[in-house]
Structure formats: C-alpha cells, structure tokens
Design a protein around this motif. Sequence first.
Motif, PDB file in Angstrom:
ATOM      1  N   THR A 126       0.833  -1.215   0.000  1.00  0.00           N
ATOM      2  CA  THR A 126       0.000   0.000   0.000  1.00  0.00           C
ATOM      3  C   THR A 126       0.861   1.255   0.000  1.00  0.00           C
ATOM      4  O   THR A 126       0.648   2.176  -0.802  1.00  0.00           O
ATOM      5  CB  THR A 126      -0.933   0.012   1.224  1.00  0.00           C
ATOM      6  N   THR A 178      -6.496   0.872  -2.967  1.00  0.00           N
ATOM      7  CA  THR A 178      -5.559   1.975  -3.229  1.00  0.00           C
ATOM      8  C   THR A 178      -5.152   1.987  -4.696  1.00  0.00           C
ATOM      9  O   THR A 178      -5.147   3.038  -5.351  1.00  0.00           O
ATOM     10  CB  THR A 178      -4.316   1.846  -2.334  1.00  0.00           C
ATOM     11  N   LYS A 194      -6.467   4.722  -8.170  1.00  0.00           N
ATOM     12  CA  LYS A 194      -5.469   5.533  -8.873  1.00  0.00           C
ATOM     13  C   LYS A 194      -5.975   5.961 -10.248  1.00  0.00           C
ATOM     14  O   LYS A 194      -6.704   5.233 -10.915  1.00  0.00           O
ATOM     15  CB  LYS A 194      -4.156   4.750  -9.043  1.00  0.00           C
ATOM     16  N   GLU A 210      -6.506   8.274  -4.240  1.00  0.00           N
ATOM     17  CA  GLU A 210      -6.102   7.259  -3.252  1.00  0.00           C
ATOM     18  C   GLU A 210      -5.512   7.907  -2.003  1.00  0.00           C
ATOM     19  O   GLU A 210      -5.673   7.390  -0.882  1.00  0.00           O
ATOM     20  CB  GLU A 210      -5.117   6.252  -3.868  1.00  0.00           C
ATOM     21  N   TYR A 270      -8.486   9.372   0.013  1.00  0.00           N
ATOM     22  CA  TYR A 270      -9.178   8.276   0.706  1.00  0.00           C
ATOM     23  C   TYR A 270      -8.451   7.893   1.989  1.00  0.00           C
ATOM     24  O   TYR A 270      -9.078   7.756   3.048  1.00  0.00           O
ATOM     25  CB  TYR A 270      -9.298   7.057  -0.219  1.00  0.00           C
TER      26      TYR A 270
END
Length: 721
Positions: free
Chosen positions: A180, A231, A235, A463, A466
């Motif tokens: 991640t 993630t 993008k 991402e 978030y």
Amino acid sequence: KMSSGAADLRQRKKQNCTESDKMAPEERNKENSKLGRSPKYMLIQRFAKLFFGCLAAVTSGMMYAVYLSTYHERKFWFSSRQELEREITFQGDSAIYYSFYKELLKAPSFERGVYELTHNNKTISLKTINAVQQMTLYPELIASVLYQASGSEEVIEPVYFYIGIVFGLQGIYVTALFVTSWVMSGTWLAGMLTVAWFIINRTDTTRIDYSIPSRENWALPYFACQVAALTGYLKKNLNCSAEKFCYLLVNASTYTFMMMWEYSHYLLFVQAVSLFLLDSFALAQTEKVHEVYRIYLFSVIVGYLLQFENSALLVSPLLSLVVALMLSKSIQMNMKKNTFVSRLLKIMYIYLVLTVAVTLNFLLKMFIPHKENGHLLKFIEVKLGLNTTKNFTMNWLLCQESLQAPSQDFFLRLTQSSLLPFYILVLIICLFSVTQVIFRRICGEPLKETVKLEDGRIGERPEIVYHVIHTILLGCLAMCLEGMKYLWTPYVCMLAAFGVCSPELWMTLFKWLRLKAVHPILLALILSMAVPTIIGFSLWKEFFPRIMTELTELQEFYDPDTVELMTWIKRQAPVAAVFAGSPQLMGVIKLCTGWMVSSLPLYNDDDLLKRNENIYQIYSKRSAEDIYKILTSYKANFLVIEDSICNEVGPVRGCRVKDLLDIANGHVVCEEGDNYAYSKYGRFCHEIKMNYSPYVNYFTRVYWNRSYFVYRINTVISFQS
C-alpha cells in the motif's frame, strides 16, 4: 432509464480504460525520448524495480512471520511443553476458538464435525448453540480442512499448524501494508519503513502476543489486502489489466473479510463513509466508487447466506448506507440536467444520503427480527455520558482497558519511535492540499487528468484523499476506545512512511513555501530519499538491539496451579460433570478437559451475558442458598473459586469484579462521596472457605491449591450445625 444510466457508466468506464491504455505508452515514449532513453531500457528498469520491490515485500512478510514464531517459542517454551501446558497458554475466548478446532479434527468426518458445531449441546449446559454462526468459526473450519487435506497429520502437530497459519496471515498483513505504501509513494523504501514502524510499535499495532486465535488476527490481514487493492483501484490513469486485477482482489478480500469477523461490517462501514466523502467532493471517478459499493452490497448478501441468515447484517449501518448511496445516485442520474431540482439535489446530496440511510436503517430494524448487539448500543450511551447504570455487565465492559480512552503511554511510545510526529506532519500537509483541491472544485476548476511532480498537488490524488479521510475516522475511534488503536496504528505507520518517502508531498510543501534558492524538484527528490534513510538508521540503532534481546532472552510462562487443576478434573471429575466459575476459566476448562461448562467468555449473546453475571455472584455478598439456587438452575455439579478474583487488589478501585457486583446488588451505599459496604451476608467466596454451616450443607470441598478451590454442589442437602 436506470438500465440505460448503468450502461452509460459501463461504456464510459470502458472508454476511459481504453484511452488510458493508449495514452500511457505515448506519454512514456515522449518522456523517454526527451531523456534519451530507449523503451527497452525503460522496460528493463521498470521490471527490475517491480521485481526487487515484490521481493522486498514478500521477504518482509516472511521475516515478520518467522519473528513472531521465534518470539512465541521463547516466551512460552512451546516445543518443550506437554499438550496440556501448551493449551493453557490460550486464555479466555482464545481457548474456546481453539477447542472447536480440536473438536473438528477429532470428528469422524468433516461433515459430521460441522454438524456437531452447528447443533452444539456439549459445551454450555442447558443450551444448544450454532457455534459456527455465534462465534464466527470459519477460520477453524478452513484450518481443519487444510490440516487434513494437506496430509499434515504425520508431519506437524495440530497446534503448530494452527498458530503457523495465524503467523503466516500476519506476514501477509505486513506485506499488504508494504505494498500500500509502495503504491502510494512509488518507492518500496516506504514499504520498508512501514514494516519497521509496524514491528517497533508491535504493542500498539497488533494483539497477536496476547490472543493468537482472536477473530481480528484472522480477519485484518484480508482487510489490509483489500485496502492495498482499493488503493491501486482508485489511482488515475491505471491500465486496464491492473484495474481488473485490483477490482478482483477487492472483491475476493472483501468477501473473505466479511466471513472472518462478526464485526467486519462496522469497519467496512467506516471505509464506505470515507469513499462517500471522497465521491461527494468529486475527488474520484464516481463509477469506480460505485463499483465498490456494489461489492459491499454483494458481500453483505453472501455473508447473510453463509452465516446462517445472520439478521445483524441486514440491519447493519453498512447496508443502509450503501443502499441509500445507490438510490440517491440513481435519482440524480435520472433527473434532467441543469434543472432547479437537479441542482438542489446536487447541493443537498450529503443530506439526502444521510436521511435515506438513517430512515432505511430504522425501518429495517422495525420489520426484521434481530439481535444486533443491543448491549453495544447501551454501552455507547453510558460511555458518552447519556445514561448511567448499575448493571454489572455494562460497568464491567466500561472497566475493560480496551474500551477506555488511550493512555498517555500510548502516545509516548509512538512519539519515541518518531512515528507520531511524522504522521502529524504528513497528515497536515495532505489535509491542507485536499482543502485547496475542494475549494478549487467548488469554484468550478476541474481536476487534472495527470498530476505531475512539479504541480505540487498531492491532494488531487484520490487514493491519497481516501487514506487521509480513513485514518482520520479511525483515529477518532481510537481516541475514544483504546482497543481501536489496533485498527488505526498500522495505517498510521503506512501513511507516515508514504509521506516522508513521497517527492510529491515534499513538492507540495515547497510550493506553499515558494522556495527560490534551491530547485524545489531536486530538493524534493533528495529529501524523499534522505529523510527515510536517516529515520531508518536511527530506528535501527535504537530499536534493533531491543528486538534481538527479545528473541534471545528466554522467558518462562508456567502456571502449575492451573495445570494441577486441569489434571485433577481429567482424572477425578465424572465425564458428565458441569463446571461453574468465571467465564475466562471456563474457556480454559472446556479446551483442556472437554468437560461441559455453565458459561463462556462471549459477549455477543444476551443470554450468555446474563449467565455470566449470575455465576459471577459467587464473588458477591449473597447467601449460600441464593448461590446454590443459581448454580443448580444451570445444572452445575462443580464450582471453581479463583483466589485471584476473590482477593483481587485492582489498580482502579470500583473496577474489581467484587466491587461491580456490590454496586449492582445494592450492597454499596454512597454518602457524601464515601462508599460504605452493607450486606447481612459475608462475601461468598470468603465464607465458603471457612467450612461452617450453612455453606457445608450445600457445598463440599473436593480439591484445592494455592489458586483454586473446587467444590462439589451437593444434590442432597444435609443440614448440620
């Protein structure tokens, strides 16, 4: 109209995917030609970066799993213990989970084992339970299938296989966090720093040291995989094959996570709120966010069916929110554009979604019979100061360390490892950048298709936004309940590591500072390498010797009194006997002996909670006759008194079991700030040891050691003076 709207969404998604596939190679070729690099050279460079990054991620996970295994062996001397002594290391609810794993392996067939668990009447007296549903035993089902199907019976003992799977999952957990931070920052140096911070702050990132079989240790690795895939999925300019892979991984990990933990839908609800806010500010592709909503919807449906029609999922806030979001969006899509009503709906979108979600949840709870952890709602009321109670169970929960606000030591530990200062720095920069982006969106400025390093706009990457929202929401929960830190701290490690290793974050900061003396791009690239390197060396110098000391230092966990008690039960107690005592001890008795018990340390069943409260009365100031009636009502044959509870000297007065019982029973009178105990009976656990009437009429002592006193509950009462 709805079907045509959905078709439009899919069509747009396909077009975007195709365009990004076409555009990406062209942009890369232009950039390579400017730098004088051939496409072949760039392909080799990208492959090498990917290969070594994946190798580092997998190696980190494997090393962490080996580290946990070695530490566990040093702590418990596991390999040199007998089976009974090993099983005693599983305490409380952990003992219950492992006991059902043992029962599955002992069953003549897997089908028969599952049937006995779903119609279990050999664990709790006078109660038949569906253990698979009530205790979420899918991890044990999977472990037993793997153990038998792989032919491991002749190679490895069941307990090693079981804890080996859990340690392996923890390795996957760390690998997912590595990936991640790597995906977010573009460098696997961030992944290495994430793993380092995770291990150094292990006390606050995982509960694996205290309860190996707990549901969260099985479930959270899958959630970490889901977050890593999400993630990548969020993008921009992602090629079609990578997007499909991320989408499938989000699907698989979400379904698995839902099956592994009964509270998984609450964590997914927090994630859904994060995506809802991301979509509300138009910071991500709407079709992608709504694909994730559909995954949630199908996960709830699959979970409902596989968890024996678990009605708690139907009345969960996750389902209500997702349905409200999809309804609100479909209404917007079917409205004529540029009309007054459509503009009003756009402005009041958040209010509309929340109103529909709350109304829908209220209606579902009215019409669907459910037992959705009603005691949790009461607990929240008392925790927030909206209500007061003398109820034993509620006050006992409030006294648990994991349900209290985090201590200062927690923040001190995170600061000493330099994690908290860097997390706050990264969070502030990202928050300011996101605020700028939202302000631009309100002013009508569109988002850039591709954000370049020199732009200094890290807040435009969906991402990143978030993760900022997600960690803030989890952080708010962690500030209220210390137990929530195990959900928050791992993502603090990941976000902080991403930030210090990301040139974009440093560039965003330099854009605000308007640096002119030094070229900002060059300085951002230097700092994104230098800062994590310095942090890494300082962590290595300070914490690596401590970790090695942990692994080389032989600790000793030995509980001879409990071993003696279990040995006596197995040798002397009748097979049909039912034992009564504290729920934590009953879990260990069930695991180590297989005998039936009157209560278990489970807190998702109102009947069991009431049982626990009633049986805890053995530590209250009540008469022998009252205790006898309570125990015989559950068909108990033996009573186990624990000296550690009876003579407990807790650090917080008022949180000891006997104090809570006195409050619940009205045996404490408060006058002018002072507490006075009053009861015409002495404390039962003290009085019964005196061996005088009427206690000897109802109970006969049959075994004792320094920690435990076992009494047979007389079936025929003999009154003697």
